[in-house]
Design a protein around this motif. Structure first.
Motif, mmCIF file in Angstrom:
data_model
loop_
_atom_site.group_PDB
_atom_site.id
_atom_site.type_symbol
_atom_site.label_atom_id
_atom_site.label_comp_id
_atom_site.label_asym_id
_atom_site.label_seq_id
_atom_site.Cartn_x
_atom_site.Cartn_y
_atom_site.Cartn_z
ATOM 1 N N GLU A 62 0.828 -1.196 0.000
ATOM 2 C CA GLU A 62 0.000 0.000 0.000
ATOM 3 C C GLU A 62 0.865 1.250 0.000
ATOM 4 O O GLU A 62 1.814 1.375 0.772
ATOM 5 N N LEU A 63 0.521 2.148 -0.900
ATOM 6 C CA LEU A 63 1.216 3.426 -1.008
ATOM 7 C C LEU A 63 0.456 4.466 -0.191
ATOM 8 O O LEU A 63 -0.763 4.616 -0.334
ATOM 9 N N HIS A 64 1.179 5.196 0.635
ATOM 10 C CA HIS A 64 0.577 6.291 1.387
ATOM 11 C C HIS A 64 0.673 7.559 0.546
ATOM 12 O O HIS A 64 1.698 7.855 -0.064
ATOM 13 N N HIS A 65 -0.402 8.275 0.486
ATOM 14 C CA HIS A 65 -0.498 9.401 -0.430
ATOM 15 C C HIS A 65 0.612 10.428 -0.238
ATOM 16 O O HIS A 65 1.031 11.078 -1.193
ATOM 17 N N ALA A 142 -4.768 14.066 -7.021
ATOM 18 C CA ALA A 142 -3.799 14.624 -6.076
ATOM 19 C C ALA A 142 -2.561 13.736 -5.982
ATOM 20 O O ALA A 142 -1.426 14.235 -5.898
ATOM 21 N N PHE A 143 -2.755 12.435 -6.010
ATOM 22 C CA PHE A 143 -1.616 11.515 -5.940
ATOM 23 C C PHE A 143 -0.731 11.651 -7.182
ATOM 24 O O PHE A 143 0.502 11.695 -7.084
ATOM 25 N N ILE A 144 -1.343 11.735 -8.355
ATOM 26 C CA ILE A 144 -0.560 11.857 -9.586
ATOM 27 C C ILE A 144 0.171 13.196 -9.626
ATOM 28 O O ILE A 144 1.323 13.283 -10.090
ATOM 29 N N ARG A 145 -0.461 14.239 -9.123
ATOM 30 C CA ARG A 145 0.230 15.536 -9.051
ATOM 31 C C ARG A 145 1.432 15.452 -8.116
ATOM 32 O O ARG A 145 2.487 16.044 -8.378
#
Length: 456
Positions: A62-65, A142-145
């Protein structure tokens, strides 16, 4: 995930599933698994991002934002493919998720990120799930930014959206001004999107390149064209092998819609080579009017799957393109297409359908070209698209029958001045011809194919 559990059951080391658990130990981070009670009560949106790579193709991390740069397996210099599921009315994980992730992660040097928004998508109230797509899209945007801030290129981002997830992917693309590299929509959801404007659904402006596959346009899928290229399997609606009556239960409702993922998985696994032909409609395709692909570079017809990207420049130049193909009911789904050109002569006008059999040793494959009645009269040139379920490489005999349905009165003779069969996806095989055949209507005639250069 389930794949990790299977490995553990076989006695393999749990260390194969490397990922940080909440207790700091090694464990897999699995897709959220809910049940019908959650769906009845309704779920609130919660988005999780699960990372897979060649180093961990079967076990998510799991990736944390905000803390994702510290994840060593998440290499921002690699392309990143986000897998976005759709509506989950039962709350269970998608049955295809493990296989899709493995094929992507093992076949290419990618970051594969599963966008797990099962909390939100799992609602008996479909309206609630649709409403959550916008919020989930803002979360992923938001994650991709944040990725971009850390040096990732938007052009290297690929979103693969399934059903409702295709529109969610489109919203992310629109939030990023269409600058992400690619969106793939697998049978984008139709309910509540049929009359939507382009900014309310997936459309070509959402990414630099958008490819879409349609399999259920008359039910759960969305009609129309919504990408730079739109693939229509069997016309985009009813799929072979799927139930035709409600007595089949759940399969009657979901089979056509789910076929999009099965076709995409087969193409990713390279066990299916599904060639599609640009055309205005499926009817025109079946009539054999659209069997040329000279406008594309490479100079070949586009194929469904991840590698459609090699046709991107041609497709961007041509504008929105519709392409059609037919499949069998099961893997490898591929039909072998022959272009059949016939010149007939008969004294009286006849209408009928054509049956063609190819023989190779003891193997036989047959096609019935019956989607409409064909006209046969004096010096009639007829082009057919003959789609065989089997590929017979060494054809030693061809059988032909023209069925007019005439069961009363004399059988009229039809003279075939020439018949030419050209395999479309096997350019290394020469066309097969025969000249001057006398046959009766409704009666099969067999002949040995000749070289098309051998006409007397």
């Amino acid at each position: 995930m389930l794949a990790c559990a299977r490995l553990s059951a076989l006695g393999l080391l749990l260390a194969l599933c490397r990922g940080r658990g909440e207790d700091g130990g090694d464990s897999c981070d699995n897709f959220t698994d809910l049940d019908l009670s959650h769906c009845f009560l309704g779920t609130s949106l919660y988005v999780r991002l699960l990372l897979y790579t060649r180093a961990n193709p079967a076990c998510g991390r799991e990736l944390h934002h905000r803390r994702f740069p510290s994840e060593p397996l998440f290499n921002l210099s690699r392309p990143t493919a986000f897998v976005v599921h759709g509506y989950r009315p039962t709350g269970a994980p998608p049955v295809w998720i493990d296989r899709l992730v493995r094929l992507l992660a093992e076949g290419r040097d990618l970051n594969v990120v599963v966008v797990d928004w099962n909390r939100g998508a799992a609602n008996l109230n479909y309206l609630a799930a649709v409403a959550y797509t916008r919020e989930a899209a803002h979360n992923l945007t938001a994650f991709i930014r944040a990725m971009q801030d850390e040096g990732a290129s938007l052009g290297s981002v690929h979103l693969i959206g399934v059903s409702l997830g295709a529109h969610l992917a489109g919203f992310v693309g629109a939030n990023l001004k269409g600058k992400i590299g690619r969106i793939t929509g697998l049978d984008p959801a139709g309910p509540l999107f049929t009359s939507a404007t382009p900014d309310e659904r997936l459309d070509p402006s959402d990414a630099i390149f958008v490819d879409v596959l349609h399999t259920d346009m008359d039910s759960f899928g969305l009609r129309g064209a919504h990408g730079h290229i739109d693939f229509y399997a069997n016309g985009g609606a009813d799929q072979p092998g799927c139930p035709k009556t409600i007595f089949a239960g759940k399969s009657y409702f979901v089979c056509d819609h789910q076929r999009s993922m099965l076709l995409y998985l087969c193409a990713l696994n390279r066990t299916c080579s599904l060639t599609a032909y640009p055309c205005a409609s499926y009817a025109d395709f079946l009539d054999g009017r659209c069997l040329q692909c000279e406008a594309f570079k490479p100079a070949s017809c586009p194929q469904l799957g991840y590698d459609i990207i090699q046709w991107r420049e041609s497709l961007l130049r041509l504008g929105q393109t519709k392409v059609f193909f037919s499949t069998t009911a099961s893997q490898p789904y591929k039909k072998l297409n022959y272009k059949v050109d016939m010149v007939t002569w008969n004294q009286y006008l006849r209408w009928g359908v054509v049956y063609i059999r190819l023989h190779s040793g003891r193997n036989v494959t047959e096609v019935r070209v019956d989607h409409k009645l064909l006209r046969f009269e004096q010096f009639t040139s007829t082009r057919l698209l003959a789609q065989f379920d089997e590929d017979l490489p060494h054809v030693h005999k061809i059988s032909l029958r023209i069925n007019t349905g005439n069961v009363i009165g004399p059988r009229y003779k039809i003279r075939v001045l020439q018949i030419r069969l050209t395999p479309l996806e096997r350019p290394e095989r020469p066309p097969m011809c025969r000249f001057d055949i006398i046959m009766e209507e409704n009666t099969e005639v067999a002949f040995r194919p000749l070289s098309c250069d051998s006409r007397p």
